[in-house]
Design a protein around this motif. Structure first.
Motif, mmCIF file in Angstrom:
data_model
loop_
_atom_site.group_PDB
_atom_site.id
_atom_site.type_symbol
_atom_site.label_atom_id
_atom_site.label_comp_id
_atom_site.label_asym_id
_atom_site.label_seq_id
_atom_site.Cartn_x
_atom_site.Cartn_y
_atom_site.Cartn_z
ATOM 1 N N VAL A 1 0.855 -1.195 0.000
ATOM 2 C CA VAL A 1 0.000 0.000 0.000
ATOM 3 C C VAL A 1 0.888 1.241 0.000
ATOM 4 O O VAL A 1 1.723 1.402 0.890
ATOM 5 C CB VAL A 1 -0.916 0.015 1.244
ATOM 6 C CG1 VAL A 1 -1.862 1.209 1.192
ATOM 7 C CG2 VAL A 1 -1.698 -1.286 1.360
ATOM 8 N N ARG A 2 0.725 2.079 -1.019
ATOM 9 C CA ARG A 2 1.550 3.281 -1.132
ATOM 10 C C ARG A 2 0.708 4.526 -0.832
ATOM 11 O O ARG A 2 -0.302 4.762 -1.500
ATOM 12 C CB ARG A 2 2.169 3.368 -2.537
ATOM 13 C CG ARG A 2 3.231 2.297 -2.774
ATOM 14 C CD ARG A 2 3.649 2.224 -4.229
ATOM 15 N NE ARG A 2 4.753 1.283 -4.416
ATOM 16 C CZ ARG A 2 4.597 -0.042 -4.595
ATOM 17 N NH1 ARG A 2 3.387 -0.575 -4.598
ATOM 18 N NH2 ARG A 2 5.653 -0.818 -4.740
ATOM 19 N N GLY A 3 1.146 5.268 0.155
ATOM 20 C CA GLY A 3 0.395 6.444 0.557
ATOM 21 C C GLY A 3 1.255 7.682 0.575
ATOM 22 O O GLY A 3 2.418 7.673 0.156
ATOM 23 N N ASN A 4 0.645 8.744 1.098
ATOM 24 C CA ASN A 4 1.319 10.025 1.141
ATOM 25 C C ASN A 4 1.019 10.698 2.473
ATOM 26 O O ASN A 4 0.774 11.883 2.550
ATOM 27 C CB ASN A 4 0.834 10.881 -0.048
ATOM 28 C CG ASN A 4 1.636 12.148 -0.184
ATOM 29 O OD1 ASN A 4 2.817 12.167 0.151
ATOM 30 N ND2 ASN A 4 0.990 13.207 -0.640
ATOM 31 N N GLY A 5 0.977 9.871 3.515
ATOM 32 C CA GLY A 5 0.695 10.399 4.839
ATOM 33 C C GLY A 5 -0.731 10.158 5.311
ATOM 34 O O GLY A 5 -1.158 10.721 6.322
ATOM 35 N N GLN A 6 -1.473 9.319 4.593
ATOM 36 C CA GLN A 6 -2.880 9.083 4.968
ATOM 37 C C GLN A 6 -3.011 8.480 6.376
ATOM 38 O O GLN A 6 -2.268 7.580 6.743
ATOM 39 C CB GLN A 6 -3.560 8.120 3.986
ATOM 40 C CG GLN A 6 -3.955 8.736 2.659
ATOM 41 C CD GLN A 6 -2.829 8.665 1.641
ATOM 42 O OE1 GLN A 6 -1.664 8.450 1.986
ATOM 43 N NE2 GLN A 6 -3.174 8.855 0.384
ATOM 44 N N VAL A 7 -3.992 9.002 7.100
ATOM 45 C CA VAL A 7 -4.379 8.388 8.370
ATOM 46 C C VAL A 7 -5.850 8.000 8.270
ATOM 47 O O VAL A 7 -6.592 8.532 7.445
ATOM 48 C CB VAL A 7 -4.169 9.347 9.563
ATOM 49 C CG1 VAL A 7 -2.697 9.724 9.691
ATOM 50 C CG2 VAL A 7 -5.025 10.601 9.424
ATOM 51 N N ARG A 8 -6.259 7.053 9.114
ATOM 52 C CA ARG A 8 -7.637 6.576 9.025
ATOM 53 C C ARG A 8 -8.538 7.460 9.876
ATOM 54 O O ARG A 8 -8.252 7.684 11.050
ATOM 55 C CB ARG A 8 -7.708 5.126 9.509
ATOM 56 C CG ARG A 8 -9.070 4.535 9.269
ATOM 57 C CD ARG A 8 -9.081 3.035 9.457
ATOM 58 N NE ARG A 8 -10.457 2.572 9.483
ATOM 59 C CZ ARG A 8 -10.837 1.377 9.848
ATOM 60 N NH1 ARG A 8 -9.934 0.479 10.238
ATOM 61 N NH2 ARG A 8 -12.107 1.034 9.856
ATOM 62 N N PRO A 9 -9.632 7.970 9.304
ATOM 63 C CA PRO A 9 -10.527 8.839 10.060
ATOM 64 C C PRO A 9 -11.162 8.077 11.238
ATOM 65 O O PRO A 9 -11.323 6.884 11.174
ATOM 66 C CB PRO A 9 -11.594 9.254 9.050
ATOM 67 C CG PRO A 9 -11.070 8.853 7.708
ATOM 68 C CD PRO A 9 -10.129 7.726 7.937
ATOM 69 N N ALA B 1 1.513 5.548 5.428
ATOM 70 C CA ALA B 1 0.096 5.445 5.761
ATOM 71 C C ALA B 1 -0.047 4.641 7.051
ATOM 72 O O ALA B 1 0.829 3.853 7.426
ATOM 73 C CB ALA B 1 -0.674 4.791 4.620
ATOM 74 N N SER B 2 -1.170 4.853 7.709
ATOM 75 C CA SER B 2 -1.404 4.271 9.027
ATOM 76 C C SER B 2 -1.688 2.772 8.955
ATOM 77 O O SER B 2 -2.410 2.311 8.069
ATOM 78 C CB SER B 2 -2.600 4.981 9.667
ATOM 79 O OG SER B 2 -2.999 4.318 10.846
ATOM 80 N N THR B 3 -1.166 2.017 9.906
ATOM 81 C CA THR B 3 -1.456 0.569 9.971
ATOM 82 C C THR B 3 -2.935 0.309 10.243
ATOM 83 O O THR B 3 -3.413 -0.798 10.018
ATOM 84 C CB THR B 3 -0.634 -0.118 11.082
ATOM 85 O OG1 THR B 3 -0.909 0.533 12.335
ATOM 86 C CG2 THR B 3 0.861 -0.055 10.793
ATOM 87 N N GLN B 4 -3.664 1.343 10.704
ATOM 88 C CA GLN B 4 -5.081 1.138 10.996
ATOM 89 C C GLN B 4 -5.910 0.982 9.715
ATOM 90 O O GLN B 4 -7.102 0.698 9.784
ATOM 91 C CB GLN B 4 -5.608 2.273 11.895
ATOM 92 C CG GLN B 4 -4.854 2.355 13.225
ATOM 93 C CD GLN B 4 -5.748 2.297 14.466
ATOM 94 O OE1 GLN B 4 -6.974 2.221 14.378
ATOM 95 N NE2 GLN B 4 -5.141 2.319 15.645
ATOM 96 N N PHE B 5 -5.272 1.142 8.545
ATOM 97 C CA PHE B 5 -5.978 0.849 7.288
ATOM 98 C C PHE B 5 -6.128 -0.657 7.044
ATOM 99 O O PHE B 5 -6.714 -1.054 6.041
ATOM 100 C CB PHE B 5 -5.255 1.504 6.105
ATOM 101 C CG PHE B 5 -5.488 2.986 5.996
ATOM 102 C CD1 PHE B 5 -6.758 3.480 5.712
ATOM 103 C CD2 PHE B 5 -4.450 3.885 6.178
ATOM 104 C CE1 PHE B 5 -6.988 4.853 5.608
ATOM 105 C CE2 PHE B 5 -4.668 5.264 6.079
ATOM 106 C CZ PHE B 5 -5.943 5.741 5.793
ATOM 107 N N ALA B 6 -5.585 -1.471 7.926
ATOM 108 C CA ALA B 6 -5.713 -2.929 7.774
ATOM 109 C C ALA B 6 -7.153 -3.343 8.040
ATOM 110 O O ALA B 6 -7.514 -3.736 9.146
ATOM 111 C CB ALA B 6 -4.768 -3.641 8.745
ATOM 112 N N ASP B 7 -7.976 -3.252 7.011
ATOM 113 C CA ASP B 7 -9.408 -3.469 7.191
ATOM 114 C C ASP B 7 -10.044 -3.669 5.816
ATOM 115 O O ASP B 7 -9.744 -2.901 4.884
ATOM 116 C CB ASP B 7 -10.001 -2.237 7.878
ATOM 117 C CG ASP B 7 -11.510 -2.304 7.980
ATOM 118 O OD1 ASP B 7 -12.013 -2.873 8.959
ATOM 119 O OD2 ASP B 7 -12.188 -1.794 7.049
ATOM 120 N N GLY B 8 -10.905 -4.646 5.713
ATOM 121 C CA GLY B 8 -11.545 -4.946 4.434
ATOM 122 C C GLY B 8 -12.304 -3.759 3.860
ATOM 123 O O GLY B 8 -12.261 -3.499 2.658
ATOM 124 N N GLY B 9 -12.986 -3.029 4.727
ATOM 125 C CA GLY B 9 -13.721 -1.859 4.267
ATOM 126 C C GLY B 9 -12.784 -0.821 3.669
ATOM 127 O O GLY B 9 -13.031 -0.267 2.598
#
Lengths: 426, 426
Positions: free
Chosen positions: A418-426, B377-385
């Protein structure tokens, strides 16, 4: 070359050491560039050619021991190596080198609304244990398929082929060393003690998957005992169904090939199903042709009534993988009857419908729950080479991970990058 | 609604009957058209809304029993249903109905030189056993994901949520019946006897895969006992690595989110690795922000020397999934040091590098052996949604079959459909 007598320590610790080395090698192989793996493969093929005399001498020892034990013709033939077969092993290794490297291949990429770019990328499985019987060439085939796919291999060959396997394995190790890869990448268990198999099947920490190759007895034992996941097929009870809308010539040619091309392989057809509508029109010529090729025929009452050469088939016949020139034949009512029979007696391996009716074909393709379903083609196409996979380590009828022919791609797993640019999860 | 007291016969035979019904239902579901499955899903969602009062009453019984047992706040919160959460369950079912149907999807097609056209087509796995703990909504989530992917589900919920689960399950059965599908498609084991789990884990003939959802104790028991393949993750020891070429603001934002957004989920970061080069420049602000959010900090000697709030980290900390507002912090030498630490202590779940150096990013993506590897990017993106799968039944860290988030596609296997014109194998 290691020898049984040289083994130090108990089997448990010998196997633990093999597992440790395999795990170490797997970590290295996962990062190894395609050309380095190929260098090892080409060097192994060269070593096979260079050591032909040693391989044939080792094989002569195996053949003598087998003859002394009174082993039968088919086993002896599987065991035998000659210059042509040794050359075949070398060419097989080069053919695997020439396959596309599956590791690192991106199979899917998509971008999320938040800009994250997600890719699914093939990675090796890790450590693969292969347990096989008398064919010494499996040592090379299995070892190099694992190497090409970035996996470490732990090989356990049959006792009958032990000297041949060791001679071939030594060439694979030469190849690894020529490319600077660890010898732990392809290991041959140096003892024929049966207890070693039990230990291998329990090594769920250091082995990721077991691939058994051999007779039903071996597969059953492995599936029953293993604490490591197993990829295999137990039975290949393959069917040809001749539909009411079958072209008679295709029906004849495909049935003959599906049954008689080679009777001892898992994709050989064991049961012929015939739509009641075409029993009289299509079946007689097929029975004649099969009988002329020396095939024993066992049928239900309708089929028996049609031809006096047909012996009675029992319930047991529908469940039997003959692996021989014997065919069971049953009359069914249309494609639904065929699908029902296959659901009840099949082994989820390979089944074919012969029909010119597109609807019947699509229904069969959709509803028969087998790894491979064919229309107007022989079940003997159940083979990784025929699928274009280049080579296969076996055929799986399980539904988890890989199904059907298992080639280098099927020996991989995947990861998400997964390649991002600083994304955080809301 | 069935009741524990109503169960006739011993657990073994109750479970065998459940397995038989599931297998039967799976055969039907595999052939069921997408719109029929969706009809069942929308009807189930409607039933959830219509039966809100019954579901809340059942949940009140569970809550009372839990409070009487003195269960703690987090468990009570997981157990609690209210009108909003019931509406959330109904909407979740509708969202699954709106996903693309994976079954029958052709993922690859190629033509062989002999004219055979080979397609790889998604098929359901068969029967999926789901074992979960206190969240009653899993009854709906897991049941409908299985249905959407054409699989039969056998659900075993936790004792604490048994009445809620039964009320929700009754709505799913209403949905199945409204679409003319068998109730065996989604079954809830009607007894809380722990022996039922043991039987389920042994039913390798009628169950194709087990998905445990819950704490480490549950997963460990299931992985140890099961004779059916298990898809799960045991630990989520996720890492953020701040590289020498990290942007300080991204490092701060991502670390804060990865650790503190929600601390109790498997994708929460447990260990922060920091390149020695940027310890002084990047780390102080991050430690301040974490401490301000109430995060306990445990670090190696260098980190302790930097900030007096940092407690000493022990070897055990690197192996611990806190699932809490605690972070272990270690200084490493560049990307190789980070990769080595993760190889040694990680759990193959989810790991992220923060860097502006493309080469370091690609090395990390390639060499970290985890289901999900991220850059910036945040590890909290580990999610199917978050992956766009719509919903997930869990996250797998195994390498066989599915890895990472397990959505409807990952609940399928495949078969090969081969279309010919009379081809036989030479």
């Amino acid at each position: 070359m290691s020898d049984v007598a040289e083994i130090q320590g108990d089997i448990q610790s010998v196997m633990a050491e093999i597992g440790r080395k395999a795990r170490e090698a797997a970590a290295i192989l996962a990062k190894t560039a395609p050309d380095v793996k190929n260098r090892a493969l080409f060097a192994a093929a060269a070593a096979i050619r260079r050591n032909q005399a040693e391989i044939l001498a080792a094989n002569a020892r195996d053949m003598e021991a087998a003859q002394a034990q009174g082993l039968t013709g088919a086993i002896l033939d599987r065991l035998l190596l000659n210059p042509d077969r040794v050359e075949g092993i070398a060419r097989g290794i080069e053919a695997v080198a020439d396959l596309d490297d599956p590791v690192g291949k991106v199979t899917e990429t998509w971008t999320r609304p938040n800009g994250l770019e997600i890719s699914r990328v093939r990675v090796p499985l890790g450590v693969i244990g292969i347990i096989y019987e008398s064919r010494p060439n499996v040592t090379a085939d299995a070892g190099v398929l694992c190497l090409k796919s970035g996996n470490a291999a732990i090989l356990r060959g049959g006792t009958e082929s032990q000297h041949s396997s060791r001679a071939i394995h030594a060439c694979l190790v030469e190849g690894l060393e020529a490319a600077g890869l660890p010898a732990g990448a392809i290991q041959l268990i140096p003892t024929q003690d049966r207890a070693a198999v039990g230990v291998l099947l329990s090594m769920s920490d250091s082995v990721d998957i077991i691939v058994p190759r051999g007779g039903k007895g071996l597969i059953e034992r492995v599936q029953k005992e293993s604490k490591v996941p197993v990829m295999a097929h137990l039975d290949g009870i393959c069917h040809v169904y001749i539909d009411g809308a079958a072209d008679p010539e295709k029906a004849l040619n495909v049935t003959l090939n599906a049954k008689m091309r080679r009777t001892g392989i898992c994709g050989a057809t064991e049961t012929l199903l015939v739509d009641r509508k075409v029993v009289n029109s299509h079946l007689p010529a097929i029975l004649d042709a099969l009988a002329a090729k020396g095939c024993e025929l066992r049928g239900d009452e309708t089929v028996q009534a049609l031809d006096s050469r047909v012996l009675p088939a029992t319930e047991e016949d529908w469940r039997t993988e003959y692996l021989d020139a014997i065919l069971s034949i049953r009359v069914v009512n249309g494609v639904d009857g065929a699908i029902d029979h296959i659901a009840r007696y099949g082994s989820h391996h390979t089944d074919s419908i012969i029909t010119e009716d597109r609807e019947a074909a699509e229904k069969f393709l959709r509803e028969v729950d087998s790894a491979i379903v064919l229309v107007n083609a022989s079940t003997q196409f159940a083979d990784g080479g025929e699928f274009g996979f280049g080579a296969e380590i076996g055929i799986s009828t399980g539904k988890l991970h890989a199904r059907g022919p298992v080639g280098v791609e099927q020996l991989t797993s995947y990861k998400y990058q997964v390649r991002g640019n600083g994304q955080v999860r809301p």
